[in-house]
Design a protein around this motif. Sequence first.
Motif, short mmCIF file in Angstrom:
data_model
loop_
_atom_site.label_atom_id
_atom_site.label_comp_id
_atom_site.label_asym_id
_atom_site.label_seq_id
_atom_site.Cartn_x
_atom_site.Cartn_y
_atom_site.Cartn_z
N THR A 247 -10.89 -28.29 -0.89
CA THR A 247 -10.71 -27.64 0.40
C THR A 247 -9.42 -26.84 0.38
O THR A 247 -8.41 -27.28 -0.19
CB THR A 247 -10.65 -28.66 1.55
N VAL A 248 -9.45 -25.66 0.98
CA VAL A 248 -8.28 -24.80 1.09
C VAL A 248 -8.16 -24.37 2.55
O VAL A 248 -9.12 -23.85 3.13
CB VAL A 248 -8.39 -23.55 0.20
N SER A 249 -7.00 -24.60 3.14
CA SER A 249 -6.79 -24.22 4.54
C SER A 249 -6.47 -22.73 4.64
O SER A 249 -5.92 -22.13 3.71
CB SER A 249 -5.65 -25.04 5.14
N LYS A 250 -6.81 -22.15 5.76
CA LYS A 250 -6.52 -20.73 5.96
C LYS A 250 -5.01 -20.52 5.98
O LYS A 250 -4.24 -21.44 6.30
CB LYS A 250 -7.14 -20.24 7.26
N LEU A 292 -12.11 -22.65 2.89
CA LEU A 292 -12.86 -22.72 1.63
C LEU A 292 -13.16 -24.18 1.33
O LEU A 292 -12.26 -25.03 1.29
CB LEU A 292 -12.05 -22.10 0.49
N HIS A 293 -14.43 -24.48 1.16
CA HIS A 293 -14.93 -25.83 0.88
C HIS A 293 -15.95 -25.68 -0.24
O HIS A 293 -17.01 -25.09 -0.05
CB HIS A 293 -15.57 -26.40 2.16
N GLN A 304 -21.22 -25.07 -0.32
CA GLN A 304 -20.05 -24.22 -0.11
C GLN A 304 -19.92 -23.75 1.33
O GLN A 304 -20.90 -23.54 2.04
CB GLN A 304 -20.10 -22.99 -1.01
N GLN A 305 -18.67 -23.63 1.75
CA GLN A 305 -18.26 -22.84 2.91
C GLN A 305 -17.10 -21.99 2.43
O GLN A 305 -16.04 -22.50 2.07
CB GLN A 305 -17.80 -23.71 4.08
N ILE A 306 -17.28 -20.69 2.35
CA ILE A 306 -16.20 -19.76 2.04
C ILE A 306 -16.13 -18.79 3.22
O ILE A 306 -17.08 -18.04 3.47
CB ILE A 306 -16.44 -19.00 0.73
#
Length: 426
Positions: A247-250, A292-293, A304-306
Motif C-alpha cells: 500500500t502507498v498513501s497519496k 496504490l494497493h 489492484q487499486q491504482i
Amino acid sequence: MNAETMPVTAGSEPTAVDYAVYHSQAIFTAEQENIFRGQTWCYLGLEAELANSGDFRSTHVGNTPVVVTRAVDGAIHAWVNRCAHKGATVCRSLRGNQADGAFVCVYHQWAYDATGALVGVPFRRGLKGVGGYSKEFNMAEHSLERLRVETFGGLVFGTFNPSIAPLEDFLGPVMRKYIQRVFQRPVKVLGYARQLMAGNWKLYSENSRDSYHGGLLHLFYPTFGIYRQSQESAGLVSDEGYHTVFTVSKPKGDVDYGSFGDEANREMQGEAKLQDERLLAFRPEIADDVGLHIQSIFPSVVVQQIQNTLATRQIVPHGTDKTELVWTYFGYADDDEETTRHRLRNLNLVGPSGLISMEDGEAVELCQQGTIGAEGKRSFVEMGGDDVRPSYAPMGMDENSVRGFWKGYLGLMGNALADLAAEGRA
C-alpha cells in the motif's frame, strides 16, 4: 539443474534462484501438479461475472481449461473444459449466459448441465437395435471433472484438492482484510484486456511482488507524483510467503513533481506533460489515503487499486515461455455516471498498454530472453536482506516479497525439484 544448483542458497532462505526454473519443461509440468492442482486455491473470476442463473466464464487453473458457472439454484460450480468422451473442448466462448443450462460438445453432442453432470448422449441406446452403448453405461460415471469452489469478498476460487483447508484459511486474516478493503461493496465489471507475454509465469509473479522496480522502471510514477520511494508505504507478506500486499498513501499537501523526479535514477525524455490532466485525478473513496494497493494472491491473481482503477489480473501459464495476463476492470455497482467515466479515463494508467504498467511485460520478456542457456546460474535476491519479514516499511528498497514468493514456491515444489534433479531431468 543438480542438487548443488537447486533454486535456493546454501542458507535457509530463497535468495538465489536457478534460471532453469524459467525454462525447464519438467519443472513446468511438476508445477501443474504440485501448485495449480495441489495445495492451493486458484482464482476463477468475480461473482459479479456470474450474476444470473446460466452465466458462465471460461478460465484456467494453471494450464488446465476450466469453466465456472452459476446454476439455477444460485450455486457456483467449476469443471474442467474437456469432454469426457474424446477430450474435446466443450465450452468455446469466453463468457456468456447459457439460458437452458446445457453445455454441448460440438463433436458428438454430449451434453452437460451447469454442474458438469452428463445429461445427454445421442444414440445412447443405438437406433432400431443397432449400435449404442451397453446397458451398463452410466452417465453419472462420465461427468466432467469438478473443482471444489469457494468465494470470498466477491472473488471466486477453485481447487482440485478435496482435502485442502477452507479458502479463508488459505488467504489468512491479513489478506482477507485487504481483499475486503477493495471489495467493500458490490462491484460491476467495466471491461477486459488480455495480454500475452513471451515469458514464464513466475517472472510476472515476482514482478507483481517486486516493489524495488516501481520508481525505477515505471518512470510515470515519479514523473507525475503517483509514487516515489520516500512516500509513506508498507508491505505485508503471509507466513508461508504465498501472498503479498503493498500500500502507498497519496502524497501529503501540494505535490512538487520536480522533487519526485529527484528520487528517480532516470527521467522521462522530452517534455513530460499530459494533454488531459484529469487522468491523474485521485478521488479517495475508501476510508484511508491509500492511492496504490497491489495484492498478489498465490499462485494466480493480483488485486489492484491504482488511483481510482480497480482490477484483477489473472496469471495464466500456457508454457515455459508463454504467459497470459487477463485483466478484469471493475467499479462499484453504485457508481454514478461521472464516477464510471472517471474510472474509464483512469484505466489509461494500467493494462497491457497502460502508462504505468506497460513496462512489466517487457521486463518479463527481457528476463526470459536473458536467461536462455543459463541453467545452473542463479539470480541474486538479497536487496534489503536475505530473510522474509512479515511486514516492512517503507517499501521500494528491498526484495522481501520476492523472497516470500520463492519461500512459498519451494514449500510446495521442494521435493519435486529434488526428485527432478536426482533424475537429471530439471
